[in-house]
Design a protein around this motif. Sequence first.
Motif, PDB file in Angstrom:
ATOM      1  N   PRO A 242      -6.967  -5.971  -8.073  1.00  0.00           N
ATOM      2  CA  PRO A 242      -7.198  -5.460  -6.713  1.00  0.00           C
ATOM      3  C   PRO A 242      -7.645  -3.999  -6.748  1.00  0.00           C
ATOM      4  CG  PRO A 242      -5.134  -6.677  -6.833  1.00  0.00           C
ATOM      5  CD  PRO A 242      -5.612  -6.528  -8.247  1.00  0.00           C
ATOM      6  N   HIS A 243      -8.568  -3.671  -5.890  1.00  0.00           N
ATOM      7  CA  HIS A 243      -9.112  -2.316  -5.841  1.00  0.00           C
ATOM      8  C   HIS A 243      -9.604  -2.074  -4.421  1.00  0.00           C
ATOM      9  CE1 HIS A 243      -9.954   0.890  -8.797  1.00  0.00           C
ATOM     10  NE2 HIS A 243     -10.911   1.268  -7.974  1.00  0.00           N
ATOM     11  N   GLU A 244      -9.875  -0.810  -4.096  1.00  0.00           N
ATOM     12  CA  GLU A 244     -10.497  -0.492  -2.812  1.00  0.00           C
ATOM     13  C   GLU A 244     -11.530   0.603  -3.027  1.00  0.00           C
ATOM     14  OE1 GLU A 244      -7.961   1.253   0.153  1.00  0.00           O
ATOM     15  OE2 GLU A 244      -6.905   2.499  -1.307  1.00  0.00           O
ATOM     16  N   PHE A 245     -12.530   0.558  -2.188  1.00  0.00           N
ATOM     17  CA  PHE A 245     -13.593   1.557  -2.233  1.00  0.00           C
ATOM     18  C   PHE A 245     -13.867   2.036  -0.813  1.00  0.00           C
ATOM     19  CE2 PHE A 245     -14.310  -1.063  -5.939  1.00  0.00           C
ATOM     20  CZ  PHE A 245     -14.710  -0.177  -6.925  1.00  0.00           C
ATOM     21  N   VAL A 246     -14.117   3.321  -0.687  1.00  0.00           N
ATOM     22  CA  VAL A 246     -14.545   3.859   0.598  1.00  0.00           C
ATOM     23  C   VAL A 246     -16.059   4.062   0.533  1.00  0.00           C
ATOM     24  CG1 VAL A 246     -14.199   6.315   0.006  1.00  0.00           C
ATOM     25  CG2 VAL A 246     -14.071   5.583   2.390  1.00  0.00           C
ATOM     26  N   TYR A 247     -16.735   3.679   1.607  1.00  0.00           N
ATOM     27  CA  TYR A 247     -18.187   3.824   1.711  1.00  0.00           C
ATOM     28  C   TYR A 247     -18.471   5.264   2.113  1.00  0.00           C
ATOM     29  CZ  TYR A 247     -22.951   2.637   3.323  1.00  0.00           C
ATOM     30  OH  TYR A 247     -24.314   2.571   3.515  1.00  0.00           O
TER      31      TYR A 247
ATOM     32  N   ASP B 115      -2.508   3.277   2.309  1.00  0.00           N
ATOM     33  CA  ASP B 115      -2.244   2.983   3.716  1.00  0.00           C
ATOM     34  C   ASP B 115      -2.703   4.190   4.539  1.00  0.00           C
ATOM     35  OD1 ASP B 115      -1.109   2.749   6.258  1.00  0.00           O
ATOM     36  OD2 ASP B 115       0.800   1.988   5.529  1.00  0.00           O
ATOM     37  N   ASP B 116      -3.654   3.993   5.436  1.00  0.00           N
ATOM     38  CA  ASP B 116      -4.132   5.123   6.254  1.00  0.00           C
ATOM     39  C   ASP B 116      -3.772   4.965   7.727  1.00  0.00           C
ATOM     40  OD1 ASP B 116      -5.931   3.221   7.115  1.00  0.00           O
ATOM     41  OD2 ASP B 116      -7.730   4.258   6.396  1.00  0.00           O
ATOM     42  N   SER B 117      -2.691   4.237   8.001  1.00  0.00           N
ATOM     43  CA  SER B 117      -2.290   4.054   9.395  1.00  0.00           C
ATOM     44  C   SER B 117      -1.911   5.381  10.056  1.00  0.00           C
ATOM     45  CB  SER B 117      -1.131   3.060   9.488  1.00  0.00           C
ATOM     46  OG  SER B 117      -0.031   3.464   8.689  1.00  0.00           O
ATOM     47  N   ALA B 118      -1.353   6.322   9.282  1.00  0.00           N
ATOM     48  CA  ALA B 118      -0.998   7.627   9.851  1.00  0.00           C
ATOM     49  C   ALA B 118      -2.241   8.371  10.330  1.00  0.00           C
ATOM     50  CB  ALA B 118      -0.238   8.463   8.821  1.00  0.00           C
TER      51      ALA B 118
ATOM     52  N   PRO C 283       0.820  -1.211   0.000  1.00  0.00           N
ATOM     53  CA  PRO C 283       0.000   0.000   0.000  1.00  0.00           C
ATOM     54  C   PRO C 283       0.860   1.270   0.000  1.00  0.00           C
ATOM     55  CG  PRO C 283       0.071  -0.906   2.206  1.00  0.00           C
ATOM     56  CD  PRO C 283       0.799  -1.892   1.326  1.00  0.00           C
ATOM     57  N   VAL C 284       0.260   2.347  -0.493  1.00  0.00           N
ATOM     58  CA  VAL C 284       0.954   3.619  -0.679  1.00  0.00           C
ATOM     59  C   VAL C 284       0.736   4.518   0.541  1.00  0.00           C
ATOM     60  CG1 VAL C 284       0.895   5.747  -2.028  1.00  0.00           C
ATOM     61  CG2 VAL C 284       0.876   3.535  -3.190  1.00  0.00           C
ATOM     62  N   ARG C 285       1.819   5.078   1.042  1.00  0.00           N
ATOM     63  CA  ARG C 285       1.728   6.030   2.152  1.00  0.00           C
ATOM     64  C   ARG C 285       1.732   7.467   1.619  1.00  0.00           C
ATOM     65  NH1 ARG C 285       6.591   4.250   6.016  1.00  0.00           N
ATOM     66  NH2 ARG C 285       7.606   5.333   4.278  1.00  0.00           N
TER      67      ARG C 285
ATOM     68  N   GLY D 112     -10.027   2.448   1.944  1.00  0.00           N
ATOM     69  CA  GLY D 112     -11.303   1.758   1.939  1.00  0.00           C
ATOM     70  C   GLY D 112     -11.370   0.688   3.010  1.00  0.00           C
ATOM     71  N   ALA D 113     -12.373  -0.184   2.887  1.00  0.00           N
ATOM     72  CA  ALA D 113     -12.614  -1.221   3.900  1.00  0.00           C
ATOM     73  C   ALA D 113     -11.799  -2.477   3.622  1.00  0.00           C
ATOM     74  CB  ALA D 113     -14.099  -1.552   3.946  1.00  0.00           C
ATOM     75  N   GLY D 114     -10.730  -2.357   2.866  1.00  0.00           N
ATOM     76  CA  GLY D 114      -9.897  -3.503   2.534  1.00  0.00           C
ATOM     77  C   GLY D 114      -9.772  -3.657   1.031  1.00  0.00           C
ATOM     78  N   VAL D 115      -8.863  -4.524   0.626  1.00  0.00           N
ATOM     79  CA  VAL D 115      -8.642  -4.769  -0.798  1.00  0.00           C
ATOM     80  C   VAL D 115      -9.676  -5.764  -1.297  1.00  0.00           C
ATOM     81  CG1 VAL D 115      -6.998  -5.559  -2.535  1.00  0.00           C
ATOM     82  CG2 VAL D 115      -6.175  -4.319  -0.522  1.00  0.00           C
ATOM     83  N   THR D 116     -10.273  -5.459  -2.435  1.00  0.00           N
ATOM     84  CA  THR D 116     -11.279  -6.320  -3.040  1.00  0.00           C
ATOM     85  C   THR D 116     -11.117  -6.228  -4.550  1.00  0.00           C
ATOM     86  OG1 THR D 116     -13.670  -6.794  -3.122  1.00  0.00           O
ATOM     87  CG2 THR D 116     -13.026  -4.469  -3.043  1.00  0.00           C
ATOM     88  N   THR D 117     -12.093  -6.684  -5.297  1.00  0.00           N
ATOM     89  CA  THR D 117     -12.145  -6.463  -6.744  1.00  0.00           C
ATOM     90  C   THR D 117     -13.577  -6.094  -7.104  1.00  0.00           C
ATOM     91  OG1 THR D 117     -12.747  -8.732  -7.391  1.00  0.00           O
ATOM     92  CG2 THR D 117     -10.381  -8.248  -7.109  1.00  0.00           C
ATOM     93  N   GLN D 118     -13.734  -5.500  -8.254  1.00  0.00           N
ATOM     94  CA  GLN D 118     -15.095  -5.201  -8.705  1.00  0.00           C
ATOM     95  C   GLN D 118     -15.900  -6.483  -8.876  1.00  0.00           C
ATOM     96  OE1 GLN D 118     -15.719  -1.666 -11.449  1.00  0.00           O
ATOM     97  NE2 GLN D 118     -13.644  -2.291 -12.040  1.00  0.00           N
ATOM     98  N   ARG D 119     -15.248  -7.540  -9.378  1.00  0.00           N
ATOM     99  CA  ARG D 119     -15.978  -8.794  -9.582  1.00  0.00           C
ATOM    100  C   ARG D 119     -16.473  -9.368  -8.252  1.00  0.00           C
ATOM    101  NH1 ARG D 119     -16.451 -11.778 -13.988  1.00  0.00           N
ATOM    102  NH2 ARG D 119     -14.581 -10.943 -15.021  1.00  0.00           N
TER     103      ARG D 119
END
Length: 329
Positions: free
Chosen positions: A196-201, A285-288, A121-123, A227-234
């Motif tokens: 792999p993709h992520e989405f925020v609700y 990466d949203d740990s910060a 993940p990208v910081r 987002g709520a974790g790594v997923t895919t559109q499928r």
Amino acid sequence: MSKVALFGAAGAIGQSVAAALRSKGQPYRVVGRNQRSLRSAFGTDPLAELVTWNPASPESVQAAASGIETLVYMVGVDYWRFQLHPELMRKTLEGAVAAGVRNVILIGTVYPYGRVQTGNPVREDHPREPHTFKGRMRKAQEDLLMQAHASGRIRATVLRLPDFYGPGVQASLLHRAAQAAANGGTADMVGPVDQPHEFVYVPDVGPVVARLTDTPAAFGKIWHLAGAGVTTQRELVAEMERQTGRRLKLRVASKTMLRLLGLFNPVMRELVEMHYLMSDPLIMDDSALQRLIGPIRKTSYVEGIRQTLAAVPVVRALPAGASSQARSH
């Protein structure tokens, strides 16, 4: 008196932030171009102060921001007019500083990063080296804001979001799939759908922004909300199928297909240069941010899909012969 103003409030993110402020009993100002849209979205909320503005006019910005302490900036432009982003930010800053605004929170995107250079993940320290026009315009927007902070004119921060989805969110990669899941038909999507993709609700965004308004240490930096974790559109389409019991037919647009569709549709044309985000995933990466404000509530994809599907208007099928009868009138 309202101390927080939501500029570009009528969109999905603005309504999420408003809901978070409302839940705290905090008065807020909503600022938009169209009075009717503001009344439709916020007219029944006694905590909301409705103000219209002309974003191209610093004087109008100053009037709309008068008496405000924190300005949350969510102003959108047509997808084919991204050159307006730096210009509108410049005028907003001019008017906000003149009005005595102390803080500005920009809701940003991953566009300024360009392609991933460090691995996922990208910081927040990832290089901002956009290779697209839209990325350069968003970077210029951010630069103007952070330069204003560095010079002491205003305190500023950026909250960077990935793609988003949620109830009634039409500007989402998942919107057409949700419509098809609820009503039948074909789900139009942008591929590849297995990467792999992520989405925020979207309803999860507002509480984070509301907390940032009360966090002095947030200013002067850029933050990620993942987002709520790594997923895919499928995988998310499969979840829609599981919840509705309806098998979906997918119509997936490749980059080549987007070019062809772009001959007739300006949004499709503009999606071509951003297609790299579908084929070369960027996961944040949203740990910060979590160290800054504490644990962040993230709605699971299962629950987010359930809520999204529940909000899709159901289209009732006409009785046999009714459609031809209706056309005759």
